[in-house]
Write an enzyme that holds these catalytic residues in place. Sequence first.
Site, PDB file in Angstrom:
ATOM      1  N   ASN A   1       0.849  -1.198   0.000  1.00 16.59           N
ATOM      2  CA  ASN A   1       0.000   0.000   0.000  1.00 16.59           C
ATOM      3  C   ASN A   1       0.883   1.245   0.000  1.00 16.59           C
ATOM      4  O   ASN A   1       2.070   1.179   0.308  1.00 16.59           O
ATOM      5  CB  ASN A   1      -0.969  -0.003   1.189  1.00 16.59           C
ATOM      6  CG  ASN A   1      -0.280   0.242   2.517  1.00 16.59           C
ATOM      7  OD1 ASN A   1       0.203   1.342   2.801  1.00 16.59           O
ATOM      8  ND2 ASN A   1      -0.222  -0.788   3.354  1.00 16.59           N
TER       9      ASN A   1
ATOM     10  N   CYS B   1      -9.255  -4.289  -0.896  1.00 20.13           N
ATOM     11  CA  CYS B   1      -8.560  -5.338  -0.143  1.00 20.13           C
ATOM     12  C   CYS B   1      -8.080  -6.509  -0.995  1.00 20.13           C
ATOM     13  O   CYS B   1      -6.966  -6.997  -0.813  1.00 20.13           O
ATOM     14  CB  CYS B   1      -9.423  -5.827   1.018  1.00 20.13           C
ATOM     15  SG  CYS B   1     -10.957  -6.673   0.530  1.00 20.13           S
TER      16      CYS B   1
ATOM     17  N   ASP C   1     -11.398   0.941  17.685  1.00 26.40           N
ATOM     18  CA  ASP C   1     -10.958   1.235  19.056  1.00 26.40           C
ATOM     19  C   ASP C   1     -10.525  -0.016  19.820  1.00 26.40           C
ATOM     20  O   ASP C   1     -10.253   0.031  21.015  1.00 26.40           O
ATOM     21  CB  ASP C   1     -12.049   1.973  19.841  1.00 26.40           C
ATOM     22  CG  ASP C   1     -13.393   1.263  19.765  1.00 26.40           C
ATOM     23  OD1 ASP C   1     -13.443   0.131  19.241  1.00 26.40           O
ATOM     24  OD2 ASP C   1     -14.397   1.844  20.224  1.00 26.40           O
TER      25      ASP C   1
ATOM     26  N   ASN D   1     -11.994  -2.663  21.065  1.00 25.44           N
ATOM     27  CA  ASN D   1     -12.730  -3.078  22.262  1.00 25.44           C
ATOM     28  C   ASN D   1     -13.523  -4.359  22.002  1.00 25.44           C
ATOM     29  O   ASN D   1     -14.435  -4.694  22.745  1.00 25.44           O
ATOM     30  CB  ASN D   1     -13.663  -1.956  22.732  1.00 25.44           C
ATOM     31  CG  ASN D   1     -14.780  -1.667  21.745  1.00 25.44           C
ATOM     32  OD1 ASN D   1     -14.767  -2.168  20.623  1.00 25.44           O
ATOM     33  ND2 ASN D   1     -15.740  -0.863  22.161  1.00 25.44           N
TER      34      ASN D   1
ATOM     35  N   SER E   1     -15.682  -4.972  19.810  1.00 25.28           N
ATOM     36  CA  SER E   1     -17.079  -4.713  19.499  1.00 25.28           C
ATOM     37  C   SER E   1     -17.161  -3.803  18.281  1.00 25.28           C
ATOM     38  O   SER E   1     -16.458  -2.799  18.195  1.00 25.28           O
ATOM     39  CB  SER E   1     -17.776  -4.045  20.697  1.00 25.28           C
ATOM     40  OG  SER E   1     -19.080  -3.642  20.346  1.00 25.28           O
TER      41      SER E   1
ATOM     42  N   ASP F   1     -16.653   2.163  13.788  1.00 22.46           N
ATOM     43  CA  ASP F   1     -16.378   0.766  13.463  1.00 22.46           C
ATOM     44  C   ASP F   1     -17.173   0.374  12.218  1.00 22.46           C
ATOM     45  O   ASP F   1     -18.103   1.067  11.809  1.00 22.46           O
ATOM     46  CB  ASP F   1     -16.790  -0.147  14.608  1.00 22.46           C
ATOM     47  CG  ASP F   1     -15.989   0.099  15.880  1.00 22.46           C
ATOM     48  OD1 ASP F   1     -14.876   0.642  15.782  1.00 22.46           O
ATOM     49  OD2 ASP F   1     -16.487  -0.241  16.966  1.00 22.46           O
TER      50      ASP F   1
ATOM     51  N   HIS G   1     -13.545  -9.313   3.766  1.00 23.08           N
ATOM     52  CA  HIS G   1     -12.228  -8.680   3.732  1.00 23.08           C
ATOM     53  C   HIS G   1     -11.220  -9.751   3.346  1.00 23.08           C
ATOM     54  O   HIS G   1     -11.354 -10.918   3.729  1.00 23.08           O
ATOM     55  CB  HIS G   1     -11.878  -8.076   5.094  1.00 23.08           C
ATOM     56  CG  HIS G   1     -10.528  -7.414   5.122  1.00 23.08           C
ATOM     57  ND1 HIS G   1     -10.104  -6.555   4.135  1.00 23.08           N
ATOM     58  CD2 HIS G   1      -9.488  -7.521   5.993  1.00 23.08           C
ATOM     59  CE1 HIS G   1      -8.878  -6.143   4.403  1.00 23.08           C
ATOM     60  NE2 HIS G   1      -8.483  -6.718   5.516  1.00 23.08           N
TER      61      HIS G   1
ATOM     62  N   ASP H   1      -1.524  -8.528   6.108  1.00 22.18           N
ATOM     63  CA  ASP H   1      -2.595  -7.739   5.498  1.00 22.18           C
ATOM     64  C   ASP H   1      -2.017  -6.407   5.035  1.00 22.18           C
ATOM     65  O   ASP H   1      -1.588  -5.591   5.846  1.00 22.18           O
ATOM     66  CB  ASP H   1      -3.717  -7.517   6.511  1.00 22.18           C
ATOM     67  CG  ASP H   1      -4.979  -6.955   5.870  1.00 22.18           C
ATOM     68  OD1 ASP H   1      -4.911  -6.515   4.712  1.00 22.18           O
ATOM     69  OD2 ASP H   1      -6.030  -6.958   6.541  1.00 22.18           O
TER      70      ASP H   1
END
Length: 706
Positions: free
Chosen positions: A226, A274, A305, A307, A309, A327, A333, A356
């Site tokens: 990238n 991707c 973040d 977390n 979730s 998010d 992906h 990745d």
Amino acid sequence: MAGIRVTKVDWQRSRNGAAHHTQEYPCPELVVRRGQSFSLTLELSRALDCEETLIFTVETGPRASEALHTKAVFQTSELERGEGWTAAREAQMENTLTVSLASPPSAVIGRYLLSIRLSSHRKHSNRRLGEFVLLFNPWCAEDDVFLASEEERQEYVLNDSGIIFRGVEKHIRAQGWNYGQFQEDILDICLSILDRSPGHQNNPATDVSCRHNPIYVTRVISAMVNSNNDRGVVQGQWQGKYGGGTSPLHWRGSVAILQKWLKGRYKPVKYGQCWVFAGVMCTVLRCLGIATRVVSNFNSAHDTDQNLSVDKYVDSFGRTLEDLTEDSMWNFHVWNESWFARQDLGPSYNGWQVLDATPQEESEGVFRCGPASVTAIREGDVHLAHDGPFVFAEVNADYITWLWHEDESRERVYSNTKKIGRCISTKAVGSDSRVDITDLYKYPEGSRKERQVYSKAVNRLFGVEASGRRTWIRRAGGRCLWRDDLLEPATKPSIAGKFKVLEPPMLGHDLRLALCLANLTSRAQRVRVNLSGATILYTRKPVAEILHESHAVRLGPQEEKRIPITISYSKYKEDLTEDKKILLAAMCLVTKGEKLLVEKDITLEDFITIKVLGPAMVGVAVTVEVTVVNPLIERVKDCALMAEGSGLLQEQLSIDVPTLEPQERASVQFDITPSKSGPRQLQVDLVSPHFPDIKGFVIVHVATAK
């Protein structure tokens, strides 16, 4: 060299290429693999005396030195091979001497200069013999990249085409990809990628000395594929607009991208998403000798973040509120796995490593990801290098949807601990079928072992204990909540709902669906149904709204009802992206404040078939017939077929397609002349300015000419 000269060097490319599995590289110089001997024959101006020895020097990179292991000086010997570079006499006939050279299995990879002098001529300078390229060696048991299975080596190192899986979890589609690692200039370009890295630009000698280590090399390639922190190969674009460049879906392989990067003097190629980053990185790593495959994760979390979730915010019609939602859960992906030992972590973590190149989050200040041990991800060892937490979240995060109210309060309307990380897929060894490798990444959802691993990962990430999914998590806004309070429904739902497709969703046609609602109670209920629909990118980012309507529904006790939905082609044709995806949402508002959110991702289908009319042989033309259908209910002109295939076509081929009447089926024929034997992938796309590319591929089995 006084008294004796090297008059000719035979690098024995055919013999060495076959022994080292490098005969496909079209380079002018010899290409060999480390940890394995190779032969060359020297014609001398006179025969060597028995007491004379030849002293060889190999060096790679700038300021090569023995201290950095980028230079070695060694002489012909009859003794057993040592740990470093060695040379041995194989045969001597008068003035002709055949020697066998061998590198250690931990040698630095790259382009080497080989020179020679006679032991009795210490005062004379070395005679330059030429250059050769040294690669990683998956056939060598002492090499960190060793892969025991020959079938897997053939697939993951030598196969120059493959399949990338795209689509949605319940409608997975295969797309062909031309890796082309043996095409003209590709090896040189791959070595240039290493040389263009910031680490090499800042300290070239040290950078080259680290190229013995697949952990280091793959991490550099992950960053360089990238363009975010450097003049890397591919520039990403996820806005659905590709002006000044090529749409990611127009690429059919890595070769055109890498060649364009070289010809453009290392200016990033526009544009990639991707699967493009993964396809290019697979080409580069296979080319350098590291067994690599492309992996697709469906319902893939991008947990910004960390977390564990993915929190999505919607309005009363189920439409995503992008300014609140950081998010995301992508329909799919794509990343890579490479096979090598983890000397930094220990043998338990050897094997497949996630890499990745898609620029999602920074790792140590650079957009790259990995290598992360797949075993470490499965076992919840997210503290281990590199980027374990991000990869763990991609396949394990919880998915929570919040209804955002006008008073800026929020209400959970959907949660699922099993939605993310589904149908993790890769191409099968030796065939085009899809292999589900989800069990390599995680234990069965809901099993005791899966809960234990989740608990371990939470403890590693947050320093807290977790029992199953019960976890004390600090959420946005500083509030602390028990994770299972977020995930468990407050009350048993009183209605159920799902979207049902009434006709196959075809590109160019009206969409016909129904929202099926069921009353789960023995009392009548009133439901307000707010419907929305949008064309989306594969990241589920909405592009344009195509449906917005409300219905008042009365459901009798245990009654089921259907709400018919029709979306005309004229409604979506202008805003449909090349991903050909539509997201439908229904926010169902039940009396007494209960809410139900129903979503469905739709991928529009298309049609193309490719047939090879007759046996395919090297050097003999054979006809290919491609059948296409105009998907639209209007006449289309300016269509073309774009064909590509390593070993089948010397360059990309464009074939005009005659004007197509509405929904007309047409067949177009063209000839190919295979240049290589074995199974070869031919890709053919129907390209038109009036609708997204329709992509197809076929495997052509090419026989050697009789």
